[in-house]
Design a protein around this motif. Structure first.
Motif, PDB file in Angstrom:
ATOM      1  N   PHE A   1       0.835  -1.198   0.000  1.00 24.76           N
ATOM      2  CA  PHE A   1       0.000   0.000   0.000  1.00 24.76           C
ATOM      3  C   PHE A   1       0.877   1.257   0.000  1.00 24.76           C
ATOM      4  O   PHE A   1       1.718   1.436   0.866  1.00 24.76           O
ATOM      5  N   GLY A   2       0.625   2.114  -0.986  1.00 24.09           N
ATOM      6  CA  GLY A   2       1.322   3.398  -1.015  1.00 24.09           C
ATOM      7  C   GLY A   2       0.479   4.438  -0.290  1.00 24.09           C
ATOM      8  O   GLY A   2      -0.554   4.103   0.310  1.00 24.09           O
ATOM      9  N   PRO A   3       0.868   5.715  -0.355  1.00 23.70           N
ATOM     10  CA  PRO A   3       0.115   6.755   0.364  1.00 23.70           C
ATOM     11  C   PRO A   3      -1.337   6.872  -0.092  1.00 23.70           C
ATOM     12  O   PRO A   3      -2.230   7.024   0.740  1.00 23.70           O
ATOM     13  N   VAL A   4      -1.572   6.769  -1.410  1.00 27.64           N
ATOM     14  CA  VAL A   4      -2.949   6.912  -1.909  1.00 27.64           C
ATOM     15  C   VAL A   4      -3.814   5.768  -1.387  1.00 27.64           C
ATOM     16  O   VAL A   4      -4.956   5.976  -0.945  1.00 27.64           O
TER      17      VAL A   4
ATOM     18  N   PHE B   1      -4.410  10.630  -9.186  1.00 25.89           N
ATOM     19  CA  PHE B   1      -4.357  10.357  -7.749  1.00 25.89           C
ATOM     20  C   PHE B   1      -5.250   9.160  -7.402  1.00 25.89           C
ATOM     21  O   PHE B   1      -4.824   8.217  -6.738  1.00 25.89           O
ATOM     22  N   LEU B   2      -6.485   9.192  -7.905  1.00 29.22           N
ATOM     23  CA  LEU B   2      -7.442   8.138  -7.533  1.00 29.22           C
ATOM     24  C   LEU B   2      -7.149   6.821  -8.243  1.00 29.22           C
ATOM     25  O   LEU B   2      -7.468   5.753  -7.726  1.00 29.22           O
ATOM     26  N   ALA B   3      -6.542   6.909  -9.426  1.00 26.00           N
ATOM     27  CA  ALA B   3      -6.244   5.680 -10.168  1.00 26.00           C
ATOM     28  C   ALA B   3      -4.754   5.362 -10.099  1.00 26.00           C
ATOM     29  O   ALA B   3      -4.147   4.908 -11.063  1.00 26.00           O
ATOM     30  N   ALA B   4      -4.184   5.600  -8.923  1.00 28.33           N
ATOM     31  CA  ALA B   4      -2.731   5.435  -8.775  1.00 28.33           C
ATOM     32  C   ALA B   4      -2.278   3.991  -8.993  1.00 28.33           C
ATOM     33  O   ALA B   4      -1.175   3.739  -9.462  1.00 28.33           O
ATOM     34  N   SER B   5      -3.123   3.025  -8.645  1.00 29.05           N
ATOM     35  CA  SER B   5      -2.738   1.613  -8.791  1.00 29.05           C
ATOM     36  C   SER B   5      -4.008   0.774  -8.852  1.00 29.05           C
ATOM     37  O   SER B   5      -5.113   1.286  -8.649  1.00 29.05           O
ATOM     38  N   ASN B   6      -3.826  -0.522  -9.107  1.00 31.76           N
ATOM     39  CA  ASN B   6      -4.996  -1.408  -9.131  1.00 31.76           C
ATOM     40  C   ASN B   6      -5.674  -1.460  -7.765  1.00 31.76           C
ATOM     41  O   ASN B   6      -6.897  -1.496  -7.665  1.00 31.76           O
ATOM     42  N   ILE B   7      -4.845  -1.470  -6.719  1.00 32.10           N
ATOM     43  CA  ILE B   7      -5.412  -1.522  -5.357  1.00 32.10           C
ATOM     44  C   ILE B   7      -6.264  -0.284  -5.097  1.00 32.10           C
ATOM     45  O   ILE B   7      -7.355  -0.372  -4.539  1.00 32.10           O
ATOM     46  N   SER B   8      -5.767   0.870  -5.537  1.00 26.22           N
ATOM     47  CA  SER B   8      -6.540   2.096  -5.264  1.00 26.22           C
ATOM     48  C   SER B   8      -7.850   2.087  -6.054  1.00 26.22           C
ATOM     49  O   SER B   8      -8.883   2.559  -5.552  1.00 26.22           O
ATOM     50  N   ILE B   9      -7.827   1.503  -7.280  1.00 29.20           N
ATOM     51  CA  ILE B   9      -9.078   1.429  -8.056  1.00 29.20           C
ATOM     52  C   ILE B   9     -10.065   0.491  -7.354  1.00 29.20           C
ATOM     53  O   ILE B   9     -11.260   0.810  -7.232  1.00 29.20           O
ATOM     54  N   ILE B  10      -9.545  -0.647  -6.858  1.00 26.77           N
ATOM     55  CA  ILE B  10     -10.429  -1.597  -6.133  1.00 26.77           C
ATOM     56  C   ILE B  10     -11.017  -0.909  -4.898  1.00 26.77           C
ATOM     57  O   ILE B  10     -12.216  -1.013  -4.618  1.00 26.77           O
ATOM     58  N   LEU B  11     -10.171  -0.201  -4.169  1.00 21.85           N
ATOM     59  CA  LEU B  11     -10.662   0.489  -2.965  1.00 21.85           C
ATOM     60  C   LEU B  11     -11.718   1.532  -3.317  1.00 21.85           C
ATOM     61  O   LEU B  11     -12.725   1.676  -2.611  1.00 21.85           O
ATOM     62  N   LEU B  12     -11.478   2.232  -4.424  1.00 22.44           N
ATOM     63  CA  LEU B  12     -12.431   3.244  -4.873  1.00 22.44           C
ATOM     64  C   LEU B  12     -13.786   2.597  -5.195  1.00 22.44           C
ATOM     65  O   LEU B  12     -14.848   3.121  -4.814  1.00 22.44           O
ATOM     66  N   ILE B  13     -13.723   1.444  -5.887  1.00 23.94           N
ATOM     67  CA  ILE B  13     -14.971   0.733  -6.216  1.00 23.94           C
ATOM     68  C   ILE B  13     -15.674   0.296  -4.927  1.00 23.94           C
ATOM     69  O   ILE B  13     -16.896   0.433  -4.795  1.00 23.94           O
ATOM     70  N   LEU B  14     -14.894  -0.211  -3.967  1.00 32.29           N
ATOM     71  CA  LEU B  14     -15.486  -0.644  -2.689  1.00 32.29           C
ATOM     72  C   LEU B  14     -16.146   0.525  -1.961  1.00 32.29           C
ATOM     73  O   LEU B  14     -17.222   0.382  -1.370  1.00 32.29           O
ATOM     74  N   ILE B  15     -15.501   1.686  -2.004  1.00 38.32           N
ATOM     75  CA  ILE B  15     -16.073   2.873  -1.347  1.00 38.32           C
ATOM     76  C   ILE B  15     -17.413   3.224  -2.003  1.00 38.32           C
ATOM     77  O   ILE B  15     -18.421   3.436  -1.309  1.00 38.32           O
ATOM     78  N   VAL B  16     -17.415   3.252  -3.346  1.00 34.45           N
ATOM     79  CA  VAL B  16     -18.652   3.612  -4.065  1.00 34.45           C
ATOM     80  C   VAL B  16     -19.741   2.579  -3.763  1.00 34.45           C
ATOM     81  O   VAL B  16     -20.890   2.943  -3.448  1.00 34.45           O
TER      82      VAL B  16
END
Lengths: 159, 501
Positions: B147-150, B472-487
């Motif tokens: 996990f990076g900062p984003v 920023f929001l699409a920084a990595s695959n993990i961040s995209i997955i997290l974004l989808i989970l949030i939505v």
């Protein structure tokens, strides 16, 4: 629930639901005033959080705290329903007394921690219904001694 | 076990070695006993027990102190069911459901039977949850290293969005509580330029608002005011038989119902591992599932032993479950683990990605102590059933002033400052308002706790991505997955809220 009427429109206000968002808005206002002169980098994260918090507080107020024309446009509602706040009251005055005693304790402990603790323990126990004088004195003395021994004597907390 | 030993031989072995030291073993025995004693007092939750005992552990070695607190945590979570069974008053929110069938059994003179069932399922579920923590903790902590900062920022936001969903409360109120917590966490010097933010001429606030103080206010002071408002808990002496035969009958009842027990346990582990959703949610879900699958659903609420098995297995399984996010990503799974997190910080243990590499020995020792502690719960629970009634009948009027003084002293002890006492009281009053208005209190707490690394993640990520929001929001695959989970979390909760209206 308080009902207000303005130019034929009815507003129902749920005071209970307004307390927290209003407190949050006050905090946000104070936060804004205190930080408005800071460089952008200092509030790069805090500023969006501040505005988001304000937005959520306003949304809660309008979603839960205020109902505009409830039940359609029921404009014929009697003014007698404007009776003021009828939110839940404390079932007991005990809670209020405990808050007041705690406030007094905070003042007292800055003067003399041990004495203030002894008086607070006894006073609160009495307020909560213990009438036996011997129990009151014994409980307050023993507990004050334990707290003093553990926190002041052993843990060296400068109370 | 062999596979795990092969994966982590050094730290596991040393962790076990640490656990075998006499002071650490003593800490487990005393910790579980203290947890049971305090947890059995009506209204005295595991969170409160941990918060009030943390200052006392300061002079001790971190291994002894933290093993003691983890053991007390296990004991207190279990013991909440004791007053639920004996006097129809849950010791903690996670034991509310236990009242429904437990007290019915007490009224019919079968309290020892109900207490024995509770002790067996609690101990065994805790052991299974500790094994789950041992099996998944290192893997998840290792995964979290990527996990990076984003990703850390988005994880913090996800933790806040999932709370209202898990608690079944209003999304808007949960989000308001969460962002308020995040804002409170920004009070103090900013991490980039060290400029003071919202310190209101209080130099102490340059170092921010300590979340321990917030925890004491929300979970301890507010609870005491509610207890004072409720007044004495009226209890009646019920016809209780201390027949040893009831203990063995209780053990046999659990052995005869492995499916009910395992279902409750896995529900507890899963729900416990969700940020903010603790035993209070898990035991309702487990009870409903048990009732749905039962051959005798009409008996539930009238003394069905399956009801106690479901409620208490899920309640205790949340111990290990809630420690999974707490240890691996530093996001507490419940109020109790938030209190544990503060104790970890005080003793220099920093949960989060890479924890098992940094402090593997101590962390494994803690997990093993949870395992041993639950064996002790079995022993204490089965042997002490007839004595628990006395603890549960301690009058509330003695508890309230004692706990308030301890809370005040505890808040002062954080930084030896009177300001912290005032902040604690302020949050105590906020806690009262939150409960009255049906806000998920844990949203505020988790907001304050994750606020630090959320800001760090946001600022670093924003700087790295040069202020480009999409990047920023699409920084990595993990961040995209997290974004989808949030939505998804936001949409599902919003839909549920609409349906319940």
């Amino acid at each position: 629930m308080t009902t207000l009427s303005f130019r034929g429109h009815i507003f129902k206000i749920n005071a209970k639901e307004l307390i927290f968002p209003f407190l949050v808005l006050i905090f946000c206002g104070a936060y804004y005033v205190d930080t408005r002169g800071l460089p952008d980098r200092s509030v790069l994260y805090a500023e969006p959080i501040l505005y988001t918090t304000v937005l959520f507080a306003l949304a809660v107020i309008f979603d839960f705290g205020v109902q505009f024309n409830p039940n359609g446009t029921d404009q014929g509602e009697s003014v007698s329903s404007m009776t003021g706040v009828t939110t839940d009251k404390w079932r007991s005055k005990n809670a209020l007394y405990v808050i007041l005693l705690t406030s007094a304790y905070l003042v007292g402990m800055r003067i003399q921690f041990t004495l203030a603790t002894f008086l607070f323990l006894g006073g609160t126990l009495y307020t909560l219904g213990e009438q036996n004088r011997q129990v009151l004195i014994l409980y307050s003395t023993v507990l004050t001694a334990i707290i003093y021994a553990v926190f002041v004597f052993w843990l060296r907390i400068p109370l | 076990m062999t596979a795990v030993l092969l994966l982590f031989p050094g730290a596991l072995g040393t962790g076990l070695g640490l656990l075998l030291q006499p002071p650490v073993i003593a800490a487990i025995f005393i910790g579980v006993a203290i947890g049971i004693i305090f947890g059995a007092i009506p209204g005295f939750s595991a969170t409160m027990t941990l918060i009030l005992f943390t200052p006392v552990t300061i002079p001790f070695d971190p291994s002894v102190a933290l093993v003691f607190l983890v053991s007390a945590y296990g004991g207190a979570v279990y013991a909440g069911s004791i007053p639920a069974i004996l006097i129809n008053t849950p010791g903690a929110p996670g034991s509310v459901v236990t009242c429904w069938d437990g007290y019915e059994l007490t009224k019919s003179g079968r309290a020892t039977y109900a207490l024995a069932v509770s002790a067996v399922v609690s101990g065994l579920a805790g052991i299974i949850a500790a094994v789950a923590l041992l099996a998944t903790g290192p893997i998840l902590a290792d995964f979290a290293l990527g996990f990076g900062p984003v990703e850390l920022f988005l994880l913090a936001i996800f933790a806040l969005t999932i709370i209202p969903a898990a608690k079944g409360q209003s999304l808007l109120k949960g989000l308001l509580g969460g962002t308020f917590g995040l804002l409170v966490a920004t009070v103090g010097s900013d991490p980039q330029l060290a400029q003071p933010r919202a310190i209101f001429d209080q130099p102490l606030l340059r170092s921010g608002i300590d979340f321990v103080v917030v925890l004491i206010g929300l979970f301890v002071f507010a609870e005491m005011i509610f207890l004072a408002a409720r007044g004495e808990i009226l209890t009646t002496d019920t016809d209780r038989s201390d027949d040893r035969a009831q203990v063995f009958e209780g053990i046999r009842a659990v052995i005869a119902r492995p499916v009910e027990f395992l279902r409750g346990t896995f529900i507890g582990i899963f729900i416990g591992s969700l940020p903010g959703a603790g035993a209070d949610v898990a035991n309702f879900v487990a009870y409903n599932e048990a009732k749905r699958w039962a051959s005798n659903p009409a008996e539930f609420g009238k003394g069905a032993i399956e009801g106690i098995i479901a409620a208490d297995s899920s309640n205790n399984a949340t111990q290990g479950g809630a420690l999974i996010p707490t240890l691996t990503v530093g996001i507490p799974g419940s109020g109790s683990t938030a209190a544990l997190l503060s104790a970890f910080a005080i003793h220099g243990l920093n949960p989060g990605p890479g924890l098992f590499q940094r402090s593997g020995v101590l962390v494994y020792a803690l997990i093993f102590s949870l395992f041993l502690g639950n064996i002790l719960i079995l022993v204490y629970g089965l042997s002490g059933a007839q004595y628990f009634g006395k603890i549960s009948r301690i009058p509330i009027r003695y508890i309230i002033p004692t706990v308030i003084v301890l809370a005040i002293v505890g808040a002062f002890a954080v930084r030896n400052s009177y300001l912290d006492i005032f902040i604690m009281l302020l949050f105590g009053l906020v806690g009262i308002i939150l409960v009255i208005s049906d806000y998920p209190m844990v949203s505020v707490v988790i907001g304050v706790i994750v606020g630090g690394f959320a800001e760090e993640g946001f600022v670093q990520g924003w700087t790295i991505n040069q202020g480009d929001a999409v990047q920023f929001l699409a920084a990595s695959n993990i961040s995209i997955i997290l974004l989808i989970l949030i939505v998804l979390s936001l949409v599902i909760t919003a839909v549920r809220n609409r349906q319940s209206e």
